[in-house]
Scaffold this active site. Structure first.
Site, PDB file in Angstrom:
ATOM      1  N   SER A  99      -0.410  -7.064  -1.531  1.00  0.00           N
ATOM      2  CA  SER A  99      -1.403  -5.994  -1.305  1.00  0.00           C
ATOM      3  C   SER A  99      -2.718  -5.951  -0.508  1.00  0.00           C
ATOM      4  O   SER A  99      -2.607  -6.086   0.736  1.00  0.00           O
ATOM      5  CB  SER A  99      -1.927  -5.607  -2.827  1.00  0.00           C
ATOM      6  N   ASP A 243      -5.021   0.903   0.534  1.00  0.00           N
ATOM      7  CA  ASP A 243      -5.105  -0.462   0.490  1.00  0.00           C
ATOM      8  C   ASP A 243      -3.854  -1.059   1.359  1.00  0.00           C
ATOM      9  O   ASP A 243      -3.275  -0.295   1.966  1.00  0.00           O
ATOM     10  CB  ASP A 243      -5.096  -1.003  -0.890  1.00  0.00           C
ATOM     11  N   ASP A 245      -0.775  -2.315   0.749  1.00  0.00           N
ATOM     12  CA  ASP A 245       0.562  -1.938   0.531  1.00  0.00           C
ATOM     13  C   ASP A 245       0.617  -0.284   0.234  1.00  0.00           C
ATOM     14  O   ASP A 245       1.680   0.279   0.058  1.00  0.00           O
ATOM     15  CB  ASP A 245       1.316  -2.619  -0.540  1.00  0.00           C
ATOM     16  N   ASP A 247      -0.370   1.772  -1.847  1.00  0.00           N
ATOM     17  CA  ASP A 247      -0.130   2.320  -3.375  1.00  0.00           C
ATOM     18  C   ASP A 247      -1.088   2.816  -4.064  1.00  0.00           C
ATOM     19  O   ASP A 247      -1.537   3.620  -4.951  1.00  0.00           O
ATOM     20  CB  ASP A 247       0.862   1.578  -4.086  1.00  0.00           C
TER      21      ASP A 247
END
Length: 454
Positions: A99, A243, A245, A247
């Site tokens: 992340s 962010d 990743d 999501d």
């Protein structure tokens, strides 16, 4: 000696420094263990743009295939694109990402078929135990019929699915600045937004897991400064930050002012309720704004409160058949997306809501932003339980106050509330509070901090 995974296997995922704490050999064992625990004969695997991600992801795939599973490798993807693949293909999945953590970190987010989460109580502890056992005794012998490795592109299917859930073709033309933070939004945004009546101003779309411009964590105010400045400079209608990743999404209005995730939760909840005839359950965690439950009730829905943490939200989504769920951390969950979180779908709702009317975003979200919040304030303490008990003792006999212990200690009054909850990983207590005006929130915040900090 068996590998010590206590430092990298967290409550909901695997995460640690590569290669110091884990490497491709361990990733291969995780792949084998994942197949064994889920009993899957087919899985899907994807990864983000970190330098270590392709190697770790492919090692995991090899380990899974050696245990007999056919592996679909979808390559570069956002975490919610992996969830799409898991849901649409009805396969367990594994996403390689850390992340917004620094470049030297990597991790695995795992799910069962239909994007159902894998956490400590739903398979992750069993996976860890197998990896530790095999790292001590040697990898398990390959099965008689090893599985296959197949590459597949799911980006266009992911984009089409999201676009089918929100009507955007007839909105007014909008100018939107998008900060991908050198993360996976740079991969997904161009395809998802292609052909819409939008003037997209891209920022940091180059995939670079070293994050050369800023951390890909838009909840930290320092990381949205560039976006705020660009929105104002461009005269844009709004800005959206993802962010690492992709999501989670974070929104700023036409003035560059941050829009609280609670306001976004309320806005999307109203739209999802309208799609469902004004009926349905909406999940929110206990530190989202009181405005969320008010808006849900005003539009015919049923608000349900849960603990902080995505696994709790997903469990409640499934248990209640909820249509939508939101968190203060800018995670947004949709029944139409296998109860999984997708920042991209939340962003599409914001674009649609803004484009369906003529006013600016600041005016649109004002109706959902009814209270003054403290933000999350962390305090380092020696005795979490003792300080929590002190908070409860200080308020429990106060007239007009209700105490709840769903997650830490919540103190609820007619015109304010506060919650103090412990960190699971650090010696911290986290304070969140909300009130109707600045004077009250300052008084409540300072009083609570004095008790917490002794």
């Amino acid at each position: 000696m068996a590998a010590d995974l206590s430092q990298i296997v967290k409550a909901y995922d695997v995460r640690g420094v590569v290669p110091d704490q884990w490497d491709e050999s361990l990733a291969e064992l995780f792949g084998a263990a994942f197949v064994q625990v889920t009993g899957a004969d087919a899985i899907v695997v994807g990864h983000d743009m970190r330098p270590s991600s392709p190697g770790l992801s492919h090692a995991f795939a090899r380990g899974a295939a050696a245990r007999g599973a056919d592996v679909t490798e979808i390559g570069l993807c956002s975490t919610d694109q992996l969830y799409y693949a898991s849901g649409s293909l009805d396969m367990p999945g594994a996403m390689f990402t850390a992340s917004h953590n620094p470049a030297r970190y990597n991790g695995i987010k795992m799910c069962r078929a239909g994007a159902a989460p894998v956490g400590q109580d739903t398979g992750l502890a069993d996976i860890r135990a197998l990896v530790e056992e095999w790292s001590d005794s040697g990898a398990p012998a390959p099965v008689a019929g090893p599985g296959t490795l197949t590459e597949r592109d799911t980006l266009s299917g992911y984009a089409a699915h999201l676009r089918s859930l929100v009507a955007l073709d007839s909105i007014r033309h909008l100018k939107v600045v998008v900060d991908a933070g050198n993360g996976m939004g740079g991969h997904t945004v161009p395809t998802v937004l292609e052909g819409l009546p939008l003037d997209v101003v891209p920022m940091y779309f180059e995939l670079d897991g070293t994050f050369p411009h800023h951390e890909a964590n838009p909840l930290d105010p320092a990381n949205i400064v560039d976006l705020q400045e660009r929105v104002r400079a461009e005269g844009a209608d709004l800005g959206i930050a993802f962010d690492g990743d992709a999501d989670r999404c974070f929104v700023v209005d036409e003035n560059g002012a941050p829009v609280s995730p609670s306001a976004i939760t309320a806005l999307v909840a109203e739209r999802e309720l309208a799609k469902n005839g004004g009926k349905g359950v909406v999940i929110h965690n206990l530190i989202t704004s009181r405005s969320v439950s008010e808006v849900v009730a005003e539009h015919g829905g049923t608000p349900v409160e849960t603990r902080v943490g995505h696994s709790f939200i997903k469990q409640e989504m499934a248990a209640h058949g909820a249509i939508f769920g939101g968190e203060h951390s800018a995670h947004y969950y949709f029944r139409d997306f296998w109860n999984a979180d997708t920042g991209m779908l939340a962003a599409l709702h914001v674009l649609a809501a803004l484009g369906e009317q003529d006013g600016p975003l600041s005016a649109l979200v004002a109706q959902y932003d009814r209270y003054v919040a403290s933000g999350e304030i962390n305090s380092t303490v020696d005795d979490q339980a003792g300080r929590l008990a002190a908070v409860k003792a200080a308020y429990q006999d106060r007239e007009g106050v209700e105490i709840k212990e769903l997650d830490g200690v919540s103190v609820i009054a007619a015109d304010w509330w506060l919650n103090v909850r412990p960190s699971n990983t650090e010696p911290l207590l986290r304070l969140n509070a909300e009130a109707g005006d600045e004077a009250t929130i300052t008084k409540i915040r300072d009083e609570a901090l004095a008790i917490i900090r002794g």
